[in-house]
Every structure is written in structure tokens, then in C-alpha cells.
Motif scaffolding. Structure first.
Motif, short mmCIF file in Angstrom:
data_model
loop_
_atom_site.label_atom_id
_atom_site.label_comp_id
_atom_site.label_asym_id
_atom_site.label_seq_id
_atom_site.Cartn_x
_atom_site.Cartn_y
_atom_site.Cartn_z
N ASN A 117 0.83 -1.20 0.00
CA ASN A 117 0.00 0.00 0.00
C ASN A 117 0.87 1.26 0.00
O ASN A 117 0.55 2.25 -0.67
N LEU A 118 1.99 1.21 0.72
CA LEU A 118 2.88 2.37 0.77
C LEU A 118 3.67 2.52 -0.52
O LEU A 118 3.94 3.65 -0.96
N VAL A 119 4.03 1.42 -1.14
CA VAL A 119 4.72 1.47 -2.44
C VAL A 119 3.80 2.16 -3.47
O VAL A 119 4.21 3.09 -4.18
N THR A 120 2.56 1.71 -3.51
CA THR A 120 1.60 2.30 -4.44
C THR A 120 1.32 3.75 -4.10
O THR A 120 1.25 4.61 -4.98
N GLY A 121 1.17 4.03 -2.81
CA GLY A 121 0.87 5.38 -2.38
C GLY A 121 1.97 6.37 -2.73
O GLY A 121 1.69 7.48 -3.20
N MET A 122 3.23 5.99 -2.52
CA MET A 122 4.33 6.88 -2.85
C MET A 122 4.49 7.05 -4.37
O MET A 122 4.92 8.10 -4.84
N ARG A 123 4.11 6.03 -5.13
CA ARG A 123 4.10 6.19 -6.59
C ARG A 123 3.04 7.21 -7.00
O ARG A 123 3.28 8.07 -7.85
N MET A 124 1.86 7.12 -6.38
CA MET A 124 0.80 8.08 -6.67
C MET A 124 1.22 9.49 -6.26
O MET A 124 0.89 10.47 -6.95
N LEU A 125 1.94 9.61 -5.14
CA LEU A 125 2.43 10.91 -4.71
C LEU A 125 3.36 11.51 -5.77
O LEU A 125 3.26 12.70 -6.10
N THR A 126 4.24 10.70 -6.30
CA THR A 126 5.15 11.17 -7.36
C THR A 126 4.36 11.65 -8.57
O THR A 126 4.64 12.72 -9.13
N GLU A 127 3.38 10.86 -8.97
CA GLU A 127 2.56 11.25 -10.13
C GLU A 127 1.85 12.57 -9.89
O GLU A 127 1.72 13.39 -10.80
N ASP A 128 1.38 12.79 -8.66
CA ASP A 128 0.62 14.00 -8.37
C ASP A 128 1.53 15.23 -8.30
O ASP A 128 1.10 16.34 -8.64
N VAL A 129 2.78 15.05 -7.88
CA VAL A 129 3.73 16.16 -7.89
C VAL A 129 4.10 16.51 -9.34
O VAL A 129 4.21 17.69 -9.69
N ILE A 130 4.28 15.48 -10.16
CA ILE A 130 4.56 15.72 -11.58
C ILE A 130 3.39 16.45 -12.24
O ILE A 130 3.58 17.43 -12.99
N ALA A 131 2.18 15.99 -11.95
CA ALA A 131 0.99 16.62 -12.54
C ALA A 131 0.85 18.08 -12.13
O ALA A 131 0.34 18.91 -12.88
N GLY A 132 1.35 18.41 -10.92
CA GLY A 132 1.27 19.79 -10.43
C GLY A 132 2.45 20.64 -10.80
O GLY A 132 2.55 21.78 -10.33
N GLY A 133 3.37 20.12 -11.64
CA GLY A 133 4.53 20.89 -12.06
C GLY A 133 5.43 21.31 -10.91
O GLY A 133 5.98 22.40 -10.90
N GLY A 134 5.57 20.43 -9.92
CA GLY A 134 6.40 20.75 -8.77
C GLY A 134 5.59 21.08 -7.53
O GLY A 134 6.15 21.21 -6.44
#
Length: 622
Positions: free
Chosen positions: A210-227
Motif C-alpha cells: 500500500n505504501l509502495v503504491t501510495g508513494m508512486r501516486m504521490l510522485t505522479e501528483d507532484v509531476i501533474a502539479g509541475g512541482g
């Protein structure tokens, strides 16, 4: 010491309150797999950090705009701290109160571990209305029960420090209360993996996947927000504007650099003679009023026999930096009125303004009154403030120092960034719009559910620099509109010059345009005002179709809106009705003019359609 269990699996006499079932689910079964997945989770967290730092190192983004709120937070909390630390006796009393509460909780926890607090836990669980603590282990498991009680006691104590601090001016107290609530919401034990029973169980059960998936989603959301973090609140893959959102049939019949004007196709053989022009807020996109056919206020109006025109504002960029309040009136509302007249031949319309679109509409009406412009025959204001004396928690972000920071940033970019606007609005309801999704997405590793309203909420817009600066200063900081001091066209405008009928809707749980603030506006208009109070909040209280039979509204006719001094006084005389306010509004509009004409087809007169609704401006993502 040996343990004994009865036939029901409960612990023996040595520890009668200990139930192994409360702890088995938290015991790590496969430490090797958990450690490997923990390493993968930290690797993904590192990627998220890199995506956050990268744009800052390249100069593509910065956190300068947050300097204002951070500085204001420090100043406000310093004033609060100074009061409590300036008197040793006062500080000792406050500390003693907190420590004695902690001691009581500790004693109750010992009793619970000894099996003496089972009824109390059941009662607390039954009385709970806080969704953060819905899981039964927050009450039955002694460890998590202790954490919950300590947290709630600390949060209550912190808010009490604000309310009992003497010598604070009301603005500082208001800000302190807001900041304390943000702080306590952030540090809830429900927000951390090791102190949230649901997350801990999910981590043990999945060996940390769950944490592996969650941190991947966090990365995707930071990329989507341009930083910046673009927190996903819904499954965006399930929605598409023009395909399953904003699908009411219509045509774009006019366009300029600031907006598109949409005329919707009729669904009745005859329509009201007066067209209906809707002015949505430019801070979000217009399709909140046209989410789905079942929830669409626009479609419902069409089905009632209105010829509906809607302004779809451009998602501004650097080239729109100089578009100010007057530009949005001339190139937005006046442009829509001209378009409606060309499309229908009618010289008068009924108008609706939602949120800040309603504030702009009210200013337009006052300006029109000075020029004897009678194109708007009646106006409806939906959760729109014209008096900002009690404007709610958004005022936390508006003072001279913070405005200077905002204006400096906007001078560079030409606009207020969508991510920064979204962050401000989400903070107003962080316990609902931030932390539940942090837990669900990044700790539990789950995709959020598909929810059309939250998709719209995430479809943020930029705001033109000149327009935003004028709005914040003239309305929130100076409250110039209510005082008759707002400058338009080289002179001041006065709401008392408005003599047309006004339908003024507030919602009872509104955190953006508080009902008390909207109510204050009733006394400022020069003509009759029908004030109506709807249940729920800023969005759900407005977007509440009759078919859903939800909520309720209060009304008492146009005689009571100005005679009552307070909202509470008005409510005592108001009539409560179950269901949506929409039919009540429809009856009010019909009372203004009941003349009917044959249905109008978009483009059947002098204006040729430029494309299908919902147009092109609404599709631009920020």
C-alpha cells in the motif's frame, strides 16, 4: 505470566481487558517482504522529492507566494503565544489543565486495558460523528483509543487557548483560530501510518505494498502539479468535459478573448420571452451548473422554458494580465447581454450570478443604474457577497502584507496560479478536502472514487492578475462595494441605485460566502429583495435538483429580507420547506414576466454558431 482464554476467545483473569484480537491484525507476519517494500516506498518518496525540487532548481516554479501566509501564521501565533507566556501563573494554569486531562485519559486507558471501560468505549463509538475515527479500533483497541483521546483533548485545549486569550483583536483571534484548526487537522493520528489502525492493518496485510503504491501516486501528483502537489480527489479517468460532463445541447454563438457565450437548445415548444443570462464565477469553470443531466441547473432551466445563455470564461494566461474588473463587465456581462439581444431580439433579460460572478453582476447592476441601462430586468444572486464584513475564512489570506506578496507574484506571472487558488480553497475544508485523500491515496494506496463534483473541483483555473488584485482589495480588504465606494468607469457606484427585483440565495453551511455575510447584502439594494436560505453548503446547497429530494430551504417573501436586522431574526419568521429551492426560484421568475414566445434555436437569427457546447475555453486545463 500465563494467559487464559474463555470459550469466546477473551483473555483470562490476569489481564481481563486484553483481547488478542485487538493486536493480532497489527503483528508483522512477513518482516522480510515488509522491509523490501518499505525500501521501494522510500525510493518512490525520493522520486517525489526530486520532482518537487527539480522545478525549483530550474527556476520553473517557486514558493514565494506562500511567504505571505507563512509570515502571517508566524505573526499571528506569536501574538497568541505572547499572551500565554507573558504571565507565569496563566501559563502554569493552562499547562496544568492539559496535563490533568492527559492524566485522566491515562487512567481511563489503564482501566480499559483492565476490562473496566467496555461500555464507555461502546458509547464513545456510538456518539462519534468524526469520520476520521470511524474505525472501531479507535475505541476498542487501548493503544489507538489512547491516541484518539489524547489528540482530541489537545485539539480542544489548543482552541481554548485561542478563545480565552485576552487582548487579541478580532481579526488576529479569527486568524489564530483558523491556523490552530489547520495545525490540529494536520497532526491528527489518523494522518500517519503507524497511528492509524486502518493503515497499519493494510500495511501488515499487503506487506507494505500500500505504501509502495501510495508513494508512486504521490510522485505522479507532484509531476501533474509541475512541482506542486496536485492532490487527486477523484478518479479523473472516468470524466471528460463534453462527453459525460457539460453535455446539455447548445451552441457557442459568440466569442472574444475573455469568454465564450453559449446558447442552449430548447426542450419546450414555447419559451419565456425574457432570456436567462448566467454569470458563473471565473475562479472555477461554469459546468458546475451543468455537471450531469440529473444535476444540471442549466438543463433544468431549459426544461422549464428558459432560453439560457451562459458565459464560459477563458482560462487566463499571461496575455490576460491586464484584464481587470471593468474588462470582465464590458467584455463578459455586457458582451453576453449584447449577444442575447442579437440572438433573440429581446432588449431585457433575467440574469443569474453565482459566487464571485454574482458579486460582479451586482456591481454591473449598480453601474448600469447610473447609465440608465435597463437590459437586466431581474437578478438572481447565488451565494454571492456584496458586503464583506463577515466574509468568512478566506479573509485569513487577505491583509495588506499578504496582498503585497500576491501582487508581486502576479506581476511576474500575469495571473494567480490555479494550484495556488485550489490550495487556498482546499485549506478552508482541509479535514474534508485534503487529509482524507492523503490517507486514502498515499497511505492506503487506493485510487479515490469517481465523483463528478470533485472532478470539477480539481479542474482549476488561473485568475487574471489585474482582476484578482482589484477583487481582493476592493471587496475583501476595503469592502468598497457595500460602502458605495467601488470605482468603475471613473466614478463610484452604489448598490442602492439598483431598483430591480433581486432573488438573493444563501446556503446555511457555506464556508466561502457565509450565510450571515450574504444576508447583510439584503439591506444594500434599492429595490425588492427575496432572500432565501438553502440547506447544505456553497456547492451542494445550490446544485440541488428537485428530483433528489434533498435538504430544505427557508423563505418568507420580499417583505422580510430588509425588515429583519439579523439572519437569526429572519429565520424565526421564515417558512421551512423540504427539498430544492429551484421550484421556488422558478415561481419567483415567472412572477416577474409570464409572456411566452416560440422556442428559439441557437443560430436561427443573425449569429452563426461557432461550435457545439460546452465550447473550447472550458477545455483548457491549468
Amino acid at each position: 505470566m500465563a494467559q487464559k482464554s474463555d470459550d469466546h476467545g477473551h483473555s483470562g483473569q490476569e489481564f481481563p481487558g486484553f483481547d488478542a484480537r485487538f493486536f493480532d491484525a497489527y503483528a508483522i507476519k512477513d518482516p522480510q517482504s515488509l522491509m523490501m517494500n518499505a525500501a521501494r516506498a522510500f525510493e518512490n518518496l525520493g522520486r517525489a522529492a526530486s520532482e518537487w525540487l527539480g522545478p525549483r532548481e530550474r527556476g520553473e516554479t517557486s514558493d514565494d507566494l506562500f511567504a505571505g501566509p507563512i509570515g502571517d501564521f508566524i505573526k499571528t501565533m506569536s501574538a497568541l503565544t505572547e499572551y500565554w507566556t507573558s504571565d507565569q501563573k496563566r501559563m502554569l494554569e493552562a499547562q496544568t489543565l492539559l496535563l490533568s486531562t492527559y492524566f485522566e485519559i491515562w487512567m481511563r486507558s489503564i482501566q480499559q486495558a483492565g476490562g473496566q471501560q467496555e461500555n464507555s468505549a461502546e458509547a464513545d463509538m456510538a456518539a462519534n460523528k468524526d469520520r476520521r475515527f470511524a474505525d472501531e479500533d479507535w475505541y476498542r483497541n487501548p493503544f489507538f483509543s489512547f491516541l484518539r483521546q489524547i489528540y482530541l483533548a489537545s485539539a480542544t485545549w489548543a482552541e481554548r487557548l485561542v478563545s480565552e486569550a485576552e487582548g487579541l483583536d478580532e481579526i488576529t483571534r479569527y486568524k489564530a483560530r483558523f491556523y490552530v484548526r489547520q495545525f490540529t487537522a494536520a497532526f491528527s493520528p489518523s494522518n500517519f501510518a503507524m497511528t492509524n489502525p486502518e493503515v497499519w492493518r493494510a500495511t501488515v496485510e499487503s506487506q507494505g505494498m500500500n505504501l509502495v503504491t501510495g508513494m508512486r501516486m504521490l510522485t505522479e501528483d507532484v509531476i501533474a502539479g509541475g512541482g506542486h502537489l496536485r492532490l487527486r480527489q477523484t478518479d479523473a479517468s472516468q470524466f471528460s468535459v463534453g462527453n459525460n460532463l457539460a453535455i446539455t445541447a447548445g451552441k457557442v454563438i459568440a466569442r472574444n478573448e475573455l469568454c465564450e457565450i453559449i446558447q442552449y437548445a430548447p426542450s419546450t415548444e414555447t419559451v419565456f420571452k425574457r432570456p436567462l443570462v448566467i454569470v458563473p464565477p471565473w475562479i472555477n469553470k461554469f459546468y458546475i451548473l451543468d455537471l450531469t443531466p440529473e444535476k444540471s441547473f442549466i438543463k433544468w432551466c431549459v426544461d422549464q422554458g428558459h432560453t439560457v445563455f451562459v458565459i464560459s470564461w477563458v482560462n487566463p494566461d499571461r496575455e490576460h494580465a491586464a484584464k481587470d474588473w471593468e474588462s470582465y463587465i464590458r467584455e463578459g456581462i455586457d458582451f453576453a447581454l449584447d449577444t442575447a439581444e442579437q440572438a433573440t431580439g429581446e432588449k431585457q433579460v433575467n440574469a443569474i450570478g453565482y459566487c464571485v460572478g454574482g458579486t460582479l453582476l451586482a456591481a454591473t447592476l449598480a453601474w448600469h443604474a447610473q447609465k440608465n441601462d435597463a437590459r437586466i430586468a431581474s437578478a438572481t444572486l447565488l451565494t454571492a457577497q456584496v458586503d464583506f464584513a463577515e466574509a468568512g475564512e478566506l479573509k485569513v489570506f487577505v491583509d495588506e502584507e499578504q496582498l503585497a506578496v500576491i501582487e508581486a507574484q502576479m506581476k511576474t506571472s500575469g495571473y494567480m496560479a490555479a494550484s495556488q487558488m485550489a490550495a487556498a480553497f482546499n485549506l478552508l475544508r482541509s479535514s474534508e478536502l485534503i487529509w482524507p485523500y492523503v490517507v486514502n491515496n498515499y497511505l492506503k494506496g487506493k485510487e479515490p472514487m469517481a465523483f463528478d463534483l470533485l472532478y470539477w473541483n480539481s479542474d482549476s483555473t488561473r485568475v487574471a492578475a489585474a482582476n484578482h488584485a482589484y477583487y481582493l482589495r476592493s471587496c475583501y480588504l476595503d469592502n468598497a462595494l457595500s460602502a458605495g465606494q467601488m470605482k468603475l468607469g471613473g466614478g463610484s457606484i452604489d448598490l442602492r441605485d439598483i431598483s430591480i427585483p433581486i432573488y438573493n440565495l444563501a446556503t446555511r453551511e457555506d464556508h466561502i460566502a457565509p450565510a450571515r455575510s450574504v444576508f447583510r447584502g439584503n439591506a444594500l439594494f434599492g429595490g425588492p429583495v427575496e432572500f432565501v436560505l438553502s440547506g447544505s453548503g456553497h456547492i451542494a446547497g445550490v446544485v440541488n435538483p428537485p428530483s433528489r429530494t434533498k435538504y430544505r430551504y427557508w423563505a418568507q417573501g420580499d417583505t422580510g429580507a430588509k425588515s429583519a436586522d439579523t439572519l437569526d431574526g429572519w429565520l424565526k419568521e421564515a417558512t421551512e420547506t423540504a427539498g430544492s429551492w429551484w421550484p421556488h426560484w422558478q415561481a419567483w421568475v415567472e412572477a416577474q414576466d409570464t409572456d411566452l414566445v416560440p422556442a428559439r434555436i441557437p443560430g436561427d437569427r443573425t449569429l452563426s454558431p461557432l461550435g457545439d457546447a460546452p465550447g473550447t475555453y472550458v477545455l483548457a486545463r491549468a
